[in-house]
Design a protein around this motif. Structure first.
Motif, PDB file in Angstrom:
ATOM      1  N   MET A  10       1.190   3.308   2.603  1.00 24.29           N
ATOM      2  CA  MET A  10       2.041   3.169   3.799  1.00 24.29           C
ATOM      3  C   MET A  10       1.183   3.116   5.073  1.00 24.29           C
ATOM      4  O   MET A  10       1.259   4.018   5.889  1.00 24.29           O
ATOM      5  CB  MET A  10       3.039   4.329   3.855  1.00 24.29           C
ATOM      6  N   SER A  11       0.326   2.155   5.255  1.00 21.79           N
ATOM      7  CA  SER A  11       0.079   1.003   4.405  1.00 21.79           C
ATOM      8  C   SER A  11      -1.166   1.234   3.549  1.00 21.79           C
ATOM      9  O   SER A  11      -1.900   2.193   3.781  1.00 21.79           O
ATOM     10  CB  SER A  11      -0.138  -0.243   5.273  1.00 21.79           C
ATOM     11  N   TRP A  12      -1.414   0.316   2.637  1.00 18.50           N
ATOM     12  CA  TRP A  12      -2.576   0.464   1.762  1.00 18.50           C
ATOM     13  C   TRP A  12      -3.870   0.308   2.533  1.00 18.50           C
ATOM     14  O   TRP A  12      -4.905   0.822   2.112  1.00 18.50           O
ATOM     15  CB  TRP A  12      -2.508  -0.516   0.597  1.00 18.50           C
ATOM     16  N   HIS A  13      -3.817  -0.361   3.690  1.00 19.42           N
ATOM     17  CA  HIS A  13      -5.029  -0.533   4.492  1.00 19.42           C
ATOM     18  C   HIS A  13      -5.582   0.828   4.933  1.00 19.42           C
ATOM     19  O   HIS A  13      -6.789   1.067   4.895  1.00 19.42           O
ATOM     20  CB  HIS A  13      -4.741  -1.408   5.710  1.00 19.42           C
ATOM     21  N   SER A  42       0.547   5.164  -4.887  1.00 21.90           N
ATOM     22  CA  SER A  42       0.623   4.138  -3.858  1.00 21.90           C
ATOM     23  C   SER A  42       1.902   3.337  -4.034  1.00 21.90           C
ATOM     24  O   SER A  42       2.081   2.632  -5.029  1.00 21.90           O
ATOM     25  CB  SER A  42      -0.608   3.224  -3.941  1.00 21.90           C
ATOM     26  N   PHE A  45       5.179  -0.736  -0.176  1.00 21.41           N
ATOM     27  CA  PHE A  45       5.597  -0.408   1.182  1.00 21.41           C
ATOM     28  C   PHE A  45       6.843  -1.181   1.603  1.00 21.41           C
ATOM     29  O   PHE A  45       7.611  -0.722   2.461  1.00 21.41           O
ATOM     30  CB  PHE A  45       4.441  -0.686   2.146  1.00 21.41           C
ATOM     31  N   ARG A  49       9.781   0.214   3.973  1.00 27.06           N
ATOM     32  CA  ARG A  49      10.080  -0.474   5.225  1.00 27.06           C
ATOM     33  C   ARG A  49      11.541  -0.908   5.290  1.00 27.06           C
ATOM     34  O   ARG A  49      12.177  -0.829   6.350  1.00 27.06           O
ATOM     35  CB  ARG A  49       9.153  -1.691   5.374  1.00 27.06           C
ATOM     36  N   THR A  83       0.344   8.985   6.115  1.00 28.19           N
ATOM     37  CA  THR A  83       0.918   8.177   7.188  1.00 28.19           C
ATOM     38  C   THR A  83       1.576   9.121   8.180  1.00 28.19           C
ATOM     39  O   THR A  83       2.106  10.164   7.791  1.00 28.19           O
ATOM     40  CB  THR A  83       1.953   7.180   6.654  1.00 28.19           C
ATOM     41  N   TRP A 161       3.987  -3.083  13.350  1.00 30.29           N
ATOM     42  CA  TRP A 161       4.693  -3.650  12.197  1.00 30.29           C
ATOM     43  C   TRP A 161       4.369  -5.123  11.973  1.00 30.29           C
ATOM     44  O   TRP A 161       4.265  -5.565  10.825  1.00 30.29           O
ATOM     45  CB  TRP A 161       6.204  -3.472  12.371  1.00 30.29           C
ATOM     46  N   THR A 165       0.010  -3.041  10.112  1.00 36.95           N
ATOM     47  CA  THR A 165       0.348  -2.653   8.739  1.00 36.95           C
ATOM     48  C   THR A 165       0.232  -3.808   7.759  1.00 36.95           C
ATOM     49  O   THR A 165       0.311  -3.603   6.546  1.00 36.95           O
ATOM     50  CB  THR A 165       1.774  -2.067   8.664  1.00 36.95           C
ATOM     51  N   GLN A 166       0.016  -5.012   8.297  1.00 35.65           N
ATOM     52  CA  GLN A 166      -0.230  -6.183   7.446  1.00 35.65           C
ATOM     53  C   GLN A 166      -1.702  -6.601   7.467  1.00 35.65           C
ATOM     54  O   GLN A 166      -2.050  -7.682   6.998  1.00 35.65           O
ATOM     55  CB  GLN A 166       0.667  -7.343   7.887  1.00 35.65           C
ATOM     56  N   GLU A 198      -3.213   3.092  11.180  1.00 37.28           N
ATOM     57  CA  GLU A 198      -3.942   1.832  11.340  1.00 37.28           C
ATOM     58  C   GLU A 198      -4.523   1.635  12.741  1.00 37.28           C
ATOM     59  O   GLU A 198      -5.323   0.724  12.949  1.00 37.28           O
ATOM     60  CB  GLU A 198      -3.040   0.631  11.002  1.00 37.28           C
TER      61      GLU A 198
END
Length: 235
Positions: A10-13, A42, A45, A49, A83, A161, A165-166, A198
């Motif tokens: 949330m997020s994987w980054h 994991s 997401f 969302r 997160t 967003w 998160t992308q 992030e």
């Protein structure tokens, strides 16, 4: 070493940052071939969302509580939500899961006090900035908080967003965040909390226009301190 259960994705980054930094801290602390005992669940997401956009926080409570329980059933001795925003679900997890929750907001308050900061600008999603679950918890621990005006909060939120998160990190958004940080500095903030996991990837703390507390670093310090049964470690 105690085993931590991470609610990730949330997020994987930013979950990558957690995994890397926890292992790095453990390796530095113990040396040799030591690495961290981590259970990571994991999520997809998109499911989380969708519930956020529907304002279905009961649904997110149920989802994250089930995840935390899976981690505990798998052997985690404590859990951590990787997160900031999803700490809205922390009370539901704490009420339902028989394991400690290492709370991100508490870790930021600890870091702020240790570094001598009393007024934190908070940047994150609109819920994080405008609702009491986050800033109220900081205020309860003696940390004054400042957030942008509502229109700017929505702008910060949209960048999170639509981009962060992308995995999108642009110079234009970086410059805008720095501009917002400078405004909060003029309003009296002596430091800024990067209260979306992030944001530190967009504006690394060392490049911010005022002292910056990366929520990932603060949380990892608390997690590793718990794993080693000691005070939070420096990250």
């Amino acid at each position: 070493m105690r085993r931590i259960g991470l609610l990730g994705g949330m997020s994987w980054h930013s979950s990558i940052e957690y995994y890397t930094k926890i292992n790095d801290a453990v390796a530095k602390k113990l040396g040799g071939h030591h690495s961290a005992q981590i259970l990571l669940d994991s999520c997809d997401f998109a499911d989380i969302r969708e519930l956020q956009e529907a304002n279905d926080w009961a649904g997110n409570d149920a989802s994250l509580t089930a995840t935390a329980q899976r981690l505990v059933d798998g052997g985690a001795e404590a859990v951590a939500i990787a997160t900031n925003l999803m700490h809205k679900c922390a009370p539901a997890i704490e009420a339902s899961v028989d394991a400690p929750l290492i709370h991100m907001v508490d870790s930021i308050a600890t870091m702020a006090k240790r570094q001598g900061f009393s007024t934190l600008a908070v940047l994150g999603t609109r819920w994080t900035m405008l609702e009491d679950f986050y800033t109220g918890r900081l205020e309860a621990q003696g940390i004054k908080t400042l957030v942008p005006d509502e229109a700017t909060c929505l702008e910060v939120d949209q960048i999170i967003w639509d981009e962060l998160t992308q995995g999108k990190f642009t110079d234009a958004s970086r410059a805008r965040y720095v501009e917002i940080m400078n405004d909060l500095k003029t309003r009296g903030a002596d430091a800024v909390a990067l209260s979306c996991t992030e944001i530190g990837l967009l504006v690394p703390p060392e490049t911010a226009p005022l002292p910056a507390l990366d929520s990932v670093d603060a949380h990892v310090a608390a997690i590793v301190g718990w794993m080693m049964a000691e005070e939070p470690v420096a990250i």
